[in-house]
Design a protein around this motif. Structure first.
Motif, PDB file in Angstrom:
ATOM      1  N   PRO A 347       0.807  -1.234   0.000  1.00 52.85           N
ATOM      2  CA  PRO A 347       0.000   0.000   0.000  1.00 52.85           C
ATOM      3  C   PRO A 347       0.834   1.275   0.000  1.00 52.85           C
ATOM      4  CG  PRO A 347      -0.058  -1.047   2.158  1.00 52.85           C
ATOM      5  CD  PRO A 347       0.613  -2.018   1.240  1.00 52.85           C
ATOM      6  N   ILE A 348       2.114   1.164   0.344  1.00 48.99           N
ATOM      7  CA  ILE A 348       2.986   2.340   0.282  1.00 48.99           C
ATOM      8  C   ILE A 348       3.462   2.568  -1.143  1.00 48.99           C
ATOM      9  CG2 ILE A 348       5.214   3.283   1.029  1.00 48.99           C
ATOM     10  CD1 ILE A 348       4.798   1.816   3.683  1.00 48.99           C
ATOM     11  N   MET A 349       3.885   1.501  -1.796  1.00 41.19           N
ATOM     12  CA  MET A 349       4.421   1.646  -3.142  1.00 41.19           C
ATOM     13  C   MET A 349       3.335   1.754  -4.198  1.00 41.19           C
ATOM     14  SD  MET A 349       7.579   1.952  -2.760  1.00 41.19           S
ATOM     15  CE  MET A 349       7.958   1.986  -4.505  1.00 41.19           C
ATOM     16  N   VAL A 350       2.199   1.053  -4.001  1.00 44.58           N
ATOM     17  CA  VAL A 350       1.118   1.069  -5.000  1.00 44.58           C
ATOM     18  C   VAL A 350      -0.224   1.219  -4.291  1.00 44.58           C
ATOM     19  CG1 VAL A 350       0.265  -0.016  -7.116  1.00 44.58           C
ATOM     20  CG2 VAL A 350       2.529  -0.617  -6.273  1.00 44.58           C
ATOM     21  N   PRO A 351      -0.556   2.415  -3.821  1.00 41.03           N
ATOM     22  CA  PRO A 351      -1.848   2.598  -3.157  1.00 41.03           C
ATOM     23  C   PRO A 351      -2.994   2.208  -4.098  1.00 41.03           C
ATOM     24  CG  PRO A 351      -0.419   4.496  -2.779  1.00 41.03           C
ATOM     25  CD  PRO A 351       0.250   3.652  -3.808  1.00 41.03           C
ATOM     26  N   PRO A 352      -3.973   1.441  -3.613  1.00 38.62           N
ATOM     27  CA  PRO A 352      -4.989   0.912  -4.510  1.00 38.62           C
ATOM     28  C   PRO A 352      -6.096   1.884  -4.890  1.00 38.62           C
ATOM     29  CG  PRO A 352      -5.338   0.098  -2.284  1.00 38.62           C
ATOM     30  CD  PRO A 352      -4.062   0.864  -2.262  1.00 38.62           C
ATOM     31  N   THR A 353      -6.332   2.915  -4.065  1.00 40.55           N
ATOM     32  CA  THR A 353      -7.436   3.841  -4.310  1.00 40.55           C
ATOM     33  C   THR A 353      -6.928   5.279  -4.195  1.00 40.55           C
ATOM     34  OG1 THR A 353      -8.073   3.986  -1.972  1.00 40.55           O
ATOM     35  CG2 THR A 353      -9.061   2.198  -3.290  1.00 40.55           C
ATOM     36  N   GLN A 354      -7.742   6.230  -4.648  1.00 43.22           N
ATOM     37  CA  GLN A 354      -7.360   7.638  -4.537  1.00 43.22           C
ATOM     38  C   GLN A 354      -7.248   8.050  -3.073  1.00 43.22           C
ATOM     39  OE1 GLN A 354      -6.441   9.582  -7.073  1.00 43.22           O
ATOM     40  NE2 GLN A 354      -5.924  11.200  -5.602  1.00 43.22           N
ATOM     41  N   GLU A 355      -8.171   7.557  -2.249  1.00 42.91           N
ATOM     42  CA  GLU A 355      -8.100   7.873  -0.827  1.00 42.91           C
ATOM     43  C   GLU A 355      -6.813   7.350  -0.211  1.00 42.91           C
ATOM     44  OE1 GLU A 355     -10.728   7.243   3.277  1.00 42.91           O
ATOM     45  OE2 GLU A 355     -11.196   6.087   1.466  1.00 42.91           O
ATOM     46  N   ALA A 356      -6.452   6.101  -0.539  1.00 38.75           N
ATOM     47  CA  ALA A 356      -5.216   5.527  -0.008  1.00 38.75           C
ATOM     48  C   ALA A 356      -3.997   6.283  -0.527  1.00 38.75           C
ATOM     49  CB  ALA A 356      -5.126   4.054  -0.386  1.00 38.75           C
ATOM     50  N   LEU A 357      -4.072   6.719  -1.775  1.00 41.37           N
ATOM     51  CA  LEU A 357      -2.972   7.476  -2.362  1.00 41.37           C
ATOM     52  C   LEU A 357      -2.777   8.807  -1.633  1.00 41.37           C
ATOM     53  CD1 LEU A 357      -0.856   7.742  -4.597  1.00 41.37           C
ATOM     54  CD2 LEU A 357      -2.663   8.570  -6.121  1.00 41.37           C
ATOM     55  N   GLU A 358      -3.861   9.501  -1.351  1.00 41.18           N
ATOM     56  CA  GLU A 358      -3.761  10.781  -0.650  1.00 41.18           C
ATOM     57  C   GLU A 358      -3.238  10.593   0.778  1.00 41.18           C
ATOM     58  OE1 GLU A 358      -7.664  12.361  -1.064  1.00 41.18           O
ATOM     59  OE2 GLU A 358      -7.430  12.828  -3.205  1.00 41.18           O
ATOM     60  N   GLU A 359      -3.652   9.510   1.431  1.00 31.61           N
ATOM     61  CA  GLU A 359      -3.148   9.232   2.774  1.00 31.61           C
ATOM     62  C   GLU A 359      -1.657   8.923   2.732  1.00 31.61           C
ATOM     63  OE1 GLU A 359      -5.519   6.061   4.289  1.00 31.61           O
ATOM     64  OE2 GLU A 359      -7.279   7.317   4.668  1.00 31.61           O
ATOM     65  N   ARG A 360      -1.231   8.157   1.713  1.00 30.19           N
ATOM     66  CA  ARG A 360       0.182   7.841   1.568  1.00 30.19           C
ATOM     67  C   ARG A 360       1.010   9.104   1.340  1.00 30.19           C
ATOM     68  NH1 ARG A 360       3.211   5.914  -3.130  1.00 30.19           N
ATOM     69  NH2 ARG A 360       2.417   7.878  -4.020  1.00 30.19           N
ATOM     70  N   ASN A 361       0.536   9.989   0.463  1.00 29.28           N
ATOM     71  CA  ASN A 361       1.274  11.216   0.187  1.00 29.28           C
ATOM     72  C   ASN A 361       1.340  12.125   1.417  1.00 29.28           C
ATOM     73  OD1 ASN A 361       1.696  10.361  -2.428  1.00 29.28           O
ATOM     74  ND2 ASN A 361      -0.014  11.540  -3.276  1.00 29.28           N
ATOM     75  N   ALA A 362       0.257  12.134   2.189  1.00 29.48           N
ATOM     76  CA  ALA A 362       0.269  12.915   3.435  1.00 29.48           C
ATOM     77  C   ALA A 362       1.316  12.353   4.404  1.00 29.48           C
ATOM     78  CB  ALA A 362      -1.121  12.909   4.069  1.00 29.48           C
TER      79      ALA A 362
END
Length: 376
Positions: A347-362
């Motif tokens: 989930p860090i390298m390939v976040p599955p959703t836009q929400e997960a992606l935004e949380e990872r970038n934060a």
């Protein structure tokens, strides 16, 4: 005693070092015509650092490690920067962990192998018949040999595992992603960064040996011939077609070029086996317990498993039945720990959703802010 090792990469070269060092006659067969070039930078971490020290190569590994001095930009699907990333913030087991290119580590391992080890390149095993007197091996060129032990260190799609343990489908589990690598043309400037959209990460990095393109894509298992490079290039192009920003069009061209060097494509998978030993045949590294690229532990497991196998087999006088219990007792808990890291890395390298992606970038931005305040 006579030991045959199939595969001349991290696991196989490490095994060749230890078995030869412990006094055995070692032969290494490798399907390629030399050490395989290319591949993503890899990590020597945790227990592998002590293994490398005992091999006498840790100082050389440290001298040739990848050195990055600035965090890499993290981009969104339009190519705009949204964060920065320095893997040292959270990816290391210890402060001494080392990242190094695959080519450099292979050369270092090769240099550590004692004289007398026989290498047979452009050679492969065609048959294995295990019996009380040892293992009768038939080779693809029609020759034969008898060995006290056969070690499969031949990767995720292990030929030795297939011949001695059974079909790949019984042991290899798709981890939900595919990875592709290629050496990028040096006739243009490449911007080092990582671009992510849900289920897809594309990166350019330079580990000191030239720019390299990386793709990590979430996908159900795809049926294809892993030796069909044209089919692989078509799959990569389809997966990359979701993004038309940044340097992605030029990267698509590089992946599609049949003359490109460093090309690699495969599933991100794990190998799960109830036993890594059957009779006088053993599998190590990705062949036996692949932790998946997303774990960051594949090289570490390859080096550690090679040392443990050589030591336990030698200590028990080549009696594999006795050595097996000790080998599994020492290695099994560590394999389970390393394979669990992949679930954390995905989930860090390939976040599955836009929400997960935004949380990872934060999370990346928070790490960057803390690093800026503390310098560590």
């Amino acid at each position: 005693m006579d030991v045959l090792i199939s595969g001349a990469s991290m696991a196989g070269l490490s095994a060749a070092h230890w078995f030869a060092r412990l006094g055995h006659r070692v032969t290494v067969v490798e399907r390629a015509d030399g050490l395989r070039p290319g591949g993503a930078p890899i990590d020597v971490r945790g227990r592998a650092l002590a293994t490398a020290r005992r091999m006498g190569i840790l100082a050389r590994i440290d001298d040739e490690k990848v050195r990055f001095f600035d965090p890499a930009p993290v981009l969104d699907g339009t190519g705009a920067q949204v964060a920065t990333l320095d893997l040292r913030w959270f990816a290391n087991e210890t402060d001494e962990d080392v990242e190094i290119t695959r080519d450099r580590l292979n050369r270092i391992l090769m240099s550590a192998i004692p004289d007398g080890v026989e290498f047979r390149f452009k050679a492969s095993i065609a048959s294995i018949a295990d019996g009380a007197g040892g293992v009768e091996v038939g080779f693809a060129d029609g020759s034969q040999g008898r060995y006290d032990l056969v070690v499969g260190a031949d990767g995720l799609h292990s030929n030795v595992r297939r011949l001695a343990f059974g079909p790949e489908k019984e042991y290899v589990r798709h981890f939900g992603h595919y990875v592709a690598l290629v050496d990028l043309p040096a006739d243009r400037h490449w911007h080092r960064a990582m671009l992510s959209v849900p289920g897809l990460t594309i990166a350019v990095r330079d580990a000191g040996d030239g720019p390299q393109g990386l793709m990590l894509a979430a996908s159900p298992e795809i049926g294809y011939d892993y030796r069909d490079l044209d089919a692989q290039r078509a799959l990569i192009d389809r997966l990359l077609s979701r993004v038309d920003a940044w340097q992605v069009p030029a990267m698509r061209a590089a992946f599609a070029d049949p003359a490109a060097k460093g090309f690699y494509f495969d599933s991100v998978s794990q190998t799960h086996m109830p036993s890594w030993i059957r009779g006088n045949v053993a599998v190590i590294g990705d062949a036996g317990h692949c932790a998946a690229l997303l774990s960051g532990m594949g090289t570490t497991l390859a080096m550690v498993s090679a040392e443990i196998l050589a030591n336990t087999w030698t200590e028990h006088g080549g009696r594999m039945e006795a050595a097996s219990a000790a080998y599994h007792a020492q290695l099994r808990p560590y394999v389970a720990q390393c394979q669990a890291f992949a679930a954390e890395g995905a989930p860090i390298m390939v976040p599955p959703t836009q929400e997960a992606l935004e949380e990872r970038n934060a999370m990346f931005r928070a790490y960057a802010a803390r690093f800026a305040e503390t310098g560590a």
